[in-house]
Design an enzyme around this catalytic site. Structure first.
Site, PDB file in Angstrom:
ATOM      1  N   ARG A 295       0.829  -1.204   0.000  1.00 20.36           N
ATOM      2  CA  ARG A 295       0.000   0.000   0.000  1.00 20.36           C
ATOM      3  C   ARG A 295       0.865   1.256   0.000  1.00 20.36           C
ATOM      4  O   ARG A 295       0.507   2.277  -0.597  1.00 20.36           O
ATOM      5  CB  ARG A 295      -0.963  -0.025   1.190  1.00 20.36           C
ATOM      6  CG  ARG A 295      -2.096  -1.017   0.985  1.00 20.36           C
ATOM      7  CD  ARG A 295      -3.050  -1.103   2.157  1.00 20.36           C
ATOM      8  NE  ARG A 295      -4.184  -1.959   1.802  1.00 20.36           N
ATOM      9  CZ  ARG A 295      -5.103  -2.380   2.658  1.00 20.36           C
ATOM     10  NH1 ARG A 295      -5.032  -2.029   3.946  1.00 20.36           N
ATOM     11  NH2 ARG A 295      -6.096  -3.148   2.255  1.00 20.36           N
ATOM     12  N   TYR A 439      -6.531  -0.711  -6.776  1.00 21.84           N
ATOM     13  CA  TYR A 439      -5.936  -1.961  -6.278  1.00 21.84           C
ATOM     14  C   TYR A 439      -5.265  -1.792  -4.927  1.00 21.84           C
ATOM     15  O   TYR A 439      -5.038  -0.682  -4.457  1.00 21.84           O
ATOM     16  CB  TYR A 439      -4.999  -2.595  -7.300  1.00 21.84           C
ATOM     17  CG  TYR A 439      -3.868  -1.821  -7.909  1.00 21.84           C
ATOM     18  CD1 TYR A 439      -3.324  -2.258  -9.125  1.00 21.84           C
ATOM     19  CD2 TYR A 439      -3.316  -0.696  -7.328  1.00 21.84           C
ATOM     20  CE1 TYR A 439      -2.271  -1.595  -9.714  1.00 21.84           C
ATOM     21  CE2 TYR A 439      -2.272  -0.029  -7.901  1.00 21.84           C
ATOM     22  CZ  TYR A 439      -1.739  -0.481  -9.097  1.00 21.84           C
ATOM     23  OH  TYR A 439      -0.684   0.179  -9.666  1.00 21.84           O
ATOM     24  N   GLU A 440      -5.011  -2.932  -4.283  1.00 23.20           N
ATOM     25  CA  GLU A 440      -4.568  -2.989  -2.875  1.00 23.20           C
ATOM     26  C   GLU A 440      -5.583  -2.328  -1.942  1.00 23.20           C
ATOM     27  O   GLU A 440      -5.227  -1.769  -0.907  1.00 23.20           O
ATOM     28  CB  GLU A 440      -3.186  -2.348  -2.697  1.00 23.20           C
ATOM     29  CG  GLU A 440      -2.073  -3.042  -3.453  1.00 23.20           C
ATOM     30  CD  GLU A 440      -1.867  -4.485  -3.019  1.00 23.20           C
ATOM     31  OE1 GLU A 440      -2.324  -4.852  -1.928  1.00 23.20           O
ATOM     32  OE2 GLU A 440      -1.267  -5.242  -3.796  1.00 23.20           O
ATOM     33  N   GLY A 441      -6.855  -2.405  -2.322  1.00 26.21           N
ATOM     34  CA  GLY A 441      -7.921  -1.835  -1.501  1.00 26.21           C
ATOM     35  C   GLY A 441      -8.337  -0.478  -2.022  1.00 26.21           C
ATOM     36  O   GLY A 441      -7.534   0.456  -2.065  1.00 26.21           O
ATOM     37  N   GLN A 446      -9.900   1.819   2.137  1.00 19.90           N
ATOM     38  CA  GLN A 446      -8.892   2.510   2.949  1.00 19.90           C
ATOM     39  C   GLN A 446      -9.569   3.419   3.970  1.00 19.90           C
ATOM     40  O   GLN A 446      -9.131   3.530   5.122  1.00 19.90           O
ATOM     41  CB  GLN A 446      -7.962   3.347   2.063  1.00 19.90           C
ATOM     42  CG  GLN A 446      -7.220   2.578   0.991  1.00 19.90           C
ATOM     43  CD  GLN A 446      -6.379   1.457   1.542  1.00 19.90           C
ATOM     44  OE1 GLN A 446      -5.697   1.600   2.555  1.00 19.90           O
ATOM     45  NE2 GLN A 446      -6.434   0.315   0.889  1.00 19.90           N
TER      46      GLN A 446
END
Length: 594
Positions: A295, A439-441, A446
């Site tokens: 992240r 991506y990655e949340g 978040q």
């Protein structure tokens, strides 16, 4: 065609004058040989590599893209040669443990180099980092697995993609179906399908060490029943040599909006051999060691693409002539003035610059926290660093990627119609930047993570650690000749941040939808105040020089712009945060379909 220049002077200013990095590292024996000259030389060479070796790949790689042939992925022309040079130069080893072949240097170097690489060519740079996978293995795996896999990962000879998402579940990992069946030799048989796997396969590495989330037989439902496994593309013999091909296959590569040089794969596991990392059903704990680093990398992507878009937009604004300045001709010998004279063009450019330089300072601060967490000998400081990372990671990822997207669009807008045309390179920055907020949340995830887990779960205790640091800075510097007015604004915004947090917490106890309704606006509010803190620190540091320079004067001007034009966005965010959830939730869901 776009260009890129590494911002070495800004890195030096932030690392030395704003963050007092060498003073913080003085108590870390690991970094006893780290000094200004040493760091400058590394960053200068990294900047040269980014400018000369990586940046030329950017536009050509975007046009060519990746391809799949006979189940193997091939990257664009030039990627393989540049990757070999990068690995041979030892760049993948900089901040990794010497126990596994790393150089043991500060992670703050990665913070700067990662941004440079991503600015030069984001699609290529994504392949060059294995930080998250290395961290997950190093912190959770058995010593046997560490010794077997980490040296080649650290060297860069092997890739290390993370394999989490599945076709039916993106961020809701509790729904995953990939199965892991224990074998008598201690290994597992892995079967299932993963998608959205960045670098799931490529021709840049001789082996791919995939970190795969799966569910063992009889495991609890939901995220409590997830385990983490190493699944290599080629099995590794006891002597470290490559063995037979594992039963992993690339199903397809995605045709994406941007990042065309980065292979995003569907990965199929057909009774592939895997090896447990850590304990069964503790995969989420192990995963977060890699997700936090990943992240951070994505946050850098937001900064990096905004930075290169700004560089090209600023250069264009100085050269492009259109119309006359409102106050009269500035370039009377020509038919029109350069567009830099127009206030709205300056608004676009200064918004970009204020975000880029503010988020760069935040990113390097976070990288320094990783160093202190790993190597500090003070247990209290280590605990404090962990709390700060817990708070700032979702802010970095969510806020920086949203602002990065805004700023690349500003860069394109400066070019006008020429920005919309492929040959100038600006539209590629827009396309490449869009994925970072997904991506990655996603930003929404978040935001919920920040507000629910990192702030309200401990009644604001984690937030208080950071706001105490801000308020201490404000107290010490409230009468500063140059930055005093900005610091007063920072103090007021920080106090409002705490008050708003308390209000959300109170409302959410009565109606949980209040939390979800406020979360994204709260994340953005948090980001604006956080950058205000770093701009106040930069305003102070740049005013402390004996002789003003163009660099320090630009810092002062940009800091003032941030406090005049960007920080006031928090005023409208405060209103929307406290408005509540009724206007979001009262409409029947069927009414959304026209």
């Amino acid at each position: 065609m776009s260009t890129y220049q590494a911002p070495l002077e800004d890195y030096k200013f932030i690392i030395e004058d704003v963050l007092d990095t060498y003073g913080c590292y003085a108590d870390i024996p690991q970094f006893s040989g780290v000094n200004s000259e040493f760091m400058d030389s590394i960053l200068a060479e990294a900047g040269r590599f980014a400018e000369q070796e990586i940046q030329p790949l950017n536009q050509a790689g975007d046009l060519e893209g990746c391809r799949i042939e006979n189940g193997e992925v091939f990257t664009p022309k030039g990627y393989k040669e540049a990757s070999k040079k990068y690995i041979d130069g030892g760049w993948t080893q900089l901040s990794e443990s010497p126990q596994y072949g790393g150089q043991g240097l500060p992670y703050i170097l990665n913070g700067a180099i990662g941004e440079m690489n991503l600015s030069a060519c984001a699609a290529f740079a994504i392949y060059s980092t294995r930080d998250g996978s290395i961290a997950a293995i190093e912190k959770n795996a058995s010593q046997e697995i560490k010794d077997k896999y980490l040296p080649k990962l650290v060297e860069g000879a092997w890739g290390g993609p993370m394999c989490m998402s599945e076709p039916h579940c993106g961020s809701d990992l509790g729904l995953l179906r990939t199965k892991a069946i224990a074998q008598s030799d201690g290994s597992f048989v892995i079967s299932g399908t993963k998608m959205f796997i960045t670098g799931g396969d490529s021709d840049l590495s001789e082996n791919n060490i995939m970190l795969v989330l799966a569910r063992t037989e009889g495991a609890p439902q939901g995220i409590k029943g997830i385990s983490l496994f190493i699944v290599p593309k080629f099995l590794v013999n006891d002597d470290g040599s490559l063995g037979q091909r594992n039963n992993t296959h690339v199903g397809s590569i995605e045709h994406k909006m941007g990042l065309h040089g980065s292979a995003t794969c569907v990965m199929n596991y057909d009774q592939a051999k895997g090896f447990l990392i850590g304990k069964e059903n503790k995969g989420m704990t192990a995963m977060f060691a890699m997700v936090n680093r990943s992240r951070f990398l994505i946050a850098q992507q937001g900064t990096a693409l905004a930075a290169v878009a700004y560089q090209n937009a600023a250069k264009y604004a100085l050269e492009r002539t259109q119309m006359r300045a409102l106050t009269g001709a500035k370039n009377p010998e020509q038919a029109a003035d350069p567009i830099i004279v127009h206030p709205d063009v300056r608004r676009l450019l200064l918004t970009q610059r204020a975000f880029v330089e503010g988020s760069r300072a935040l990113n390097l601060y976070v990288a320094k926290l990783f160093d202190e967490l790993e190597y500090s000998t003070n247990p209290t400081r280590k605990k404090q660093c962990q709390s700060l990372l817990d708070l700032l990671t979702p802010i970095c990822k969510g806020f920086s990627t949203e602002m990065g997207w805004e700023c690349v669009n500003h860069g394109l807008q400066v070019f006008g119609g020429h920005g919309y045309i492929r040959e100038n390179g600006m539209e590629q920055f827009v396309r490449d930047a869009r994925a970072a907020a997904i991506y990655e949340g996603t930003t929404g995830i978040q935001a919920l993570d920040l507000l629910a887990r990192k702030v309200l779960a401990n009644k604001g205790g984690t937030l208080q650690i950071f706001t105490d640091e801000i308020m201490q800075f404000c107290s010490v510097n409230k009468n500063h000749e140059t930055a005093g007015k900005m610091i007063a604004q920072l103090k007021a915004s920080t106090q409002s941040w705490l008050s708003i947090t308390a209000g959300i917490g109170s409302n959410a106890m009565k109606n949980p939808d209040e939390l979800g309704a406020a979360s994204v606006d709260y994340l953005m509010y948090s980001g604006y105040v956080t950058l205000a803190y770093f701009w106040a620190r930069m305003a102070k540091a740049s005013s402390g020089k004996e002789q003003p320079t163009p660099f320090t004067q630009a810092k002062q001007h940009t800091a003032q712009f941030y406090f005049d034009r960007i920080l006031p966005r928090t005023i409208s965010l405060e209103k929307t945060i406290l408005t509540g959830s009724d206007s979001l939730m009262n409409m029947d869901q069927e009414a959304f379909v026209l």
